[in-house]
Scaffold this motif. Sequence first.
Motif, PDB file in Angstrom:
ATOM      1  N   LEU A 189     -52.375   3.657  49.841  1.00 45.70           N
ATOM      2  CA  LEU A 189     -53.563   4.651  49.634  1.00 45.70           C
ATOM      3  C   LEU A 189     -54.687   3.280  48.777  1.00 45.70           C
ATOM      4  O   LEU A 189     -54.907   3.551  47.983  1.00 45.70           O
ATOM      5  N   GLU A 224     -47.209   6.147  52.054  1.00 43.59           N
ATOM      6  CA  GLU A 224     -48.352   6.561  53.018  1.00 43.59           C
ATOM      7  C   GLU A 224     -49.304   7.562  52.933  1.00 43.59           C
ATOM      8  O   GLU A 224     -50.183   7.168  53.839  1.00 43.59           O
ATOM      9  N   ALA A 225     -49.245   8.338  52.109  1.00 41.48           N
ATOM     10  CA  ALA A 225     -49.283   9.825  51.924  1.00 41.48           C
ATOM     11  C   ALA A 225     -49.564  10.109  50.331  1.00 41.48           C
ATOM     12  O   ALA A 225     -48.624   9.798  50.231  1.00 41.48           O
ATOM     13  N   ASN A 271     -55.822   9.961  44.369  1.00 40.69           N
ATOM     14  CA  ASN A 271     -56.611  10.098  45.840  1.00 40.69           C
ATOM     15  C   ASN A 271     -58.516   9.515  45.847  1.00 40.69           C
ATOM     16  O   ASN A 271     -58.740   9.827  44.919  1.00 40.69           O
TER      17      ASN A 271
END
Length: 152
Positions: A87, A60-61, A127
Amino acid sequence: MMIRRLLAHACLSFVALVPGAAALAQIAMPVAELGAGMYRIEAEVAHTFEMRQVGLMNREAMALHRGMVFVFPEDARHCMWMRNTFLPLSVAFLDAEARIINIEDMQPQTETSHCAAAPARFALEMNIGWFAERGIQAGDVLRGFAALPPAR
């Protein structure tokens, strides 16, 4: 000691009996230090078939300087997708000399294939926007890939 064995057996039984439970469990992966320009990357290393299959699913991160590098056993036009991945990510496909071939942005929980534009040995997921925000692009050579464990 006996309780630990029973708990371990119960966990393994759960993973074996519940469809998809193995994919939910995160596999412990080694971490390598890589570099792109002046930027340092802490990358989990997915160098086995099982690790490559799980990848960043169900996360989730992810910290800004963290990522995951996939080490493939052969140069090929490998493709990535985002099934069970929450993500938004950017993936850089790299050749055996760690030169970026192409970078693709990937949206969460999709099954769209994002493929290397030429035969690749590695894929580095960060990311979304990480490469673009730092001016890192196709043709750039990254550091630290020669020290990665071989694919199995």
